[in-house]
Design a protein around this motif. Structure first.
Motif, short mmCIF file in Angstrom:
data_model
loop_
_atom_site.label_atom_id
_atom_site.label_comp_id
_atom_site.label_asym_id
_atom_site.label_seq_id
_atom_site.Cartn_x
_atom_site.Cartn_y
_atom_site.Cartn_z
N ILE A 123 1.05 -1.56 0.29
CA ILE A 123 0.36 -0.39 0.16
C ILE A 123 0.72 1.52 -0.08
CG2 ILE A 123 -1.45 1.26 1.05
CD1 ILE A 123 -3.09 -1.48 1.99
N GLN A 124 2.19 1.14 0.98
CA GLN A 124 3.01 2.71 0.93
C GLN A 124 3.58 2.77 -0.42
OE1 GLN A 124 2.81 4.65 3.36
NE2 GLN A 124 4.48 6.04 1.91
N ALA A 125 3.86 1.50 -0.91
CA ALA A 125 4.94 1.77 -2.28
C ALA A 125 3.93 1.80 -3.64
CB ALA A 125 5.10 0.32 -2.82
N ILE A 126 2.83 1.92 -3.60
CA ILE A 126 1.32 2.43 -4.65
C ILE A 126 1.62 3.75 -3.93
CG2 ILE A 126 -0.42 2.29 -5.20
CD1 ILE A 126 -1.16 -1.16 -4.58
N LYS A 127 1.24 4.79 -2.36
CA LYS A 127 0.89 5.76 -2.88
C LYS A 127 1.98 6.57 -3.12
CE LYS A 127 -2.79 5.04 0.95
NZ LYS A 127 -3.05 5.17 2.14
N SER A 128 3.24 5.66 -2.13
CA SER A 128 4.86 6.94 -2.98
C SER A 128 4.99 6.34 -4.56
CB SER A 128 5.61 6.03 -1.88
OG SER A 128 5.61 5.81 -0.47
N ALA A 129 4.98 6.10 -5.56
CA ALA A 129 4.88 5.39 -6.27
C ALA A 129 4.14 6.59 -7.24
CB ALA A 129 4.96 4.23 -6.82
N TYR A 130 2.71 7.27 -7.13
CA TYR A 130 2.07 7.60 -7.34
C TYR A 130 2.30 9.05 -6.74
CZ TYR A 130 -2.22 10.29 -7.85
OH TYR A 130 -2.86 11.25 -8.38
N ALA A 131 2.58 9.54 -5.72
CA ALA A 131 3.98 10.91 -4.89
C ALA A 131 4.53 11.39 -6.12
CB ALA A 131 3.37 10.48 -3.92
N LEU A 132 5.86 10.74 -6.17
CA LEU A 132 6.93 10.57 -7.10
C LEU A 132 6.58 10.47 -8.86
CD1 LEU A 132 8.89 7.83 -5.75
CD2 LEU A 132 9.38 10.58 -5.40
N GLY A 133 4.99 10.80 -8.89
CA GLY A 133 4.32 11.36 -10.49
C GLY A 133 4.15 10.24 -11.35
N CYS A 134 4.35 9.23 -10.67
CA CYS A 134 4.21 7.81 -11.36
C CYS A 134 2.32 7.96 -12.21
CB CYS A 134 4.42 6.59 -10.46
SG CYS A 134 6.02 6.33 -10.33
N ASP A 135 1.77 7.40 -13.11
CA ASP A 135 1.02 7.12 -13.91
C ASP A 135 0.84 5.39 -13.25
OD1 ASP A 135 -1.38 7.10 -14.86
OD2 ASP A 135 -1.05 7.19 -16.76
N PHE A 194 -1.16 -8.47 -1.32
CA PHE A 194 -0.31 -7.73 -2.07
C PHE A 194 -1.65 -7.54 -3.42
CE2 PHE A 194 2.61 -8.98 -5.47
CZ PHE A 194 2.33 -9.96 -5.88
N PHE A 195 -1.05 -7.04 -4.28
CA PHE A 195 -1.63 -6.30 -5.78
C PHE A 195 -0.34 -5.82 -6.55
CE2 PHE A 195 -5.67 -5.25 -3.31
CZ PHE A 195 -6.34 -5.20 -4.51
N HIS A 196 -0.21 -7.15 -7.60
CA HIS A 196 0.81 -6.76 -8.63
C HIS A 196 -0.06 -5.43 -8.81
CE1 HIS A 196 3.07 -10.83 -8.72
NE2 HIS A 196 1.41 -11.19 -9.08
N ALA A 197 1.07 -4.55 -9.84
CA ALA A 197 0.52 -3.39 -10.29
C ALA A 197 0.96 -2.95 -11.97
CB ALA A 197 0.10 -1.90 -9.87
N LEU A 198 0.36 -1.86 -11.82
CA LEU A 198 1.72 -1.20 -13.54
C LEU A 198 1.58 0.51 -12.78
CD1 LEU A 198 2.34 -2.44 -16.21
CD2 LEU A 198 1.02 -1.49 -16.57
N TYR A 199 2.91 1.24 -13.23
CA TYR A 199 3.26 2.30 -12.01
C TYR A 199 4.02 3.08 -14.09
CZ TYR A 199 2.43 0.17 -7.94
OH TYR A 199 2.98 -1.40 -7.18
N VAL A 200 3.26 4.47 -13.44
CA VAL A 200 3.49 5.36 -14.05
C VAL A 200 3.81 6.74 -14.49
CG1 VAL A 200 3.93 6.02 -17.05
CG2 VAL A 200 2.93 3.91 -16.54
N PRO A 201 5.18 7.84 -14.21
CA PRO A 201 5.63 8.66 -13.53
C PRO A 201 5.54 9.52 -14.94
CG PRO A 201 7.45 7.28 -13.53
CD PRO A 201 6.47 6.71 -13.82
N HIS A 202 4.49 10.95 -14.31
CA HIS A 202 4.57 11.85 -15.98
C HIS A 202 4.77 12.83 -15.21
CE1 HIS A 202 -0.29 11.92 -14.57
NE2 HIS A 202 0.59 11.37 -13.28
#
Length: 232
Positions: free
Chosen positions: A29-41, A224-232
């Motif tokens: 959960i924290q990794a998802i939120k951190s990745a998003y906060a860092l600009g990941c889509d 856990f969730f596998h997911a797909l991340y993209v910074p933008h």
């Protein structure tokens, strides 16, 4: 399976209640939120179904972090029954993949579509996370400069180890929620530093599959969730 459950009197609210009890490892959960906060889509590529994924993400307050969910369609019909359909209609138009993809979904095809949509936006870096047999095909679609994060000692890890020469992306394995967070955020930081040094501000793409599973060695065996991340 859904038809059988409904025939036994299972209501859609019963299914939702079970899904809402599905825990997600806190570091995920924290990794998802951190990745998003860092600009990941964040995008999801999953062989689960839309109803399950949407229900779990909304319950954990994570739906807003993902811009796209690629999975098998699932919805509740007018009679209150859950209907699930294949992502690829394999009876009418098989996806034709020769890799070990299930007939209902080739994740490699999904990744190719995402890559095509990114092609006009400049260079982007993909990080693909997964653990199942179906995650091998999309791993083959990645190129130099991309990353694949297979879950160690799971089917995709075995396939990658057996076919390492076919993988162009850098392989960064992980085993539990803590490692998941550490490896993913390290890669995001590394890519950001490299990009800043090169003076290129083009977005990056990080990708993952999303389905609840139990993580061996994790606290309380939380899924856990596998997911797909993209910074933008």
């Amino acid at each position: 399976m859904m038809k059988e459950l409904h025939s036994q009197g299972t209501k859609i609210e019963d299914i939702k209640a079970v899904l809402k009890r599905t825990p997600i490892h806190p570091r995920i959960i924290q990794a998802i939120k951190s990745a998003y906060a860092l600009g990941c889509d964040l995008k999801i590529v999953s062989d689960a179904n839309a109803f399950f994924i949407e229900t779990i993400l909304k319950h954990h307050g994570l739906r807003e972090y993902f811009s796209e969910i690629n999975t098998n369609p699932g919805f509740v019909d007018e009679e209150g029954r859950l209907r699930i359909f294949p992502h690829h209609d394999f009876t009418q138009s098989p996806h034709g993949c020769h890799h070990p993809c299930p007939p209902n979904m080739c994740k490699g095809t999904v990744i190719e579509r995402i890559q095509a949509s990114m092609s006009t936006e400049g260079k982007k870096t993909i990080i693909y996370l997964g653990d199942g047999v179906g995650d091998f095909c999309p791993s083959l679609k990645l190129g130099d400069g991309d990353y694949v994060m297979p879950r160690k000692n799971f089917p995709v890890w075995d396939l990658i180890c057996e076919n390492r020469r076919l993988i162009k992306a850098e392989v960064c394995e992980w085993s539990n929620g803590d490692e998941f967070e550490h490896v993913l955020l390290h890669l995001i930081s590394r890519i950001s530093i490299d990009r800043n040094n090169s003076g290129n501000s083009t977005a990056q793409l990080y990708s993952v599959d999303c389905k609840p599973q139990t993580m061996p060695g994790a606290a309380h065996e939380k899924p856990f969730f596998h997911a797909l991340y993209v910074p933008h």
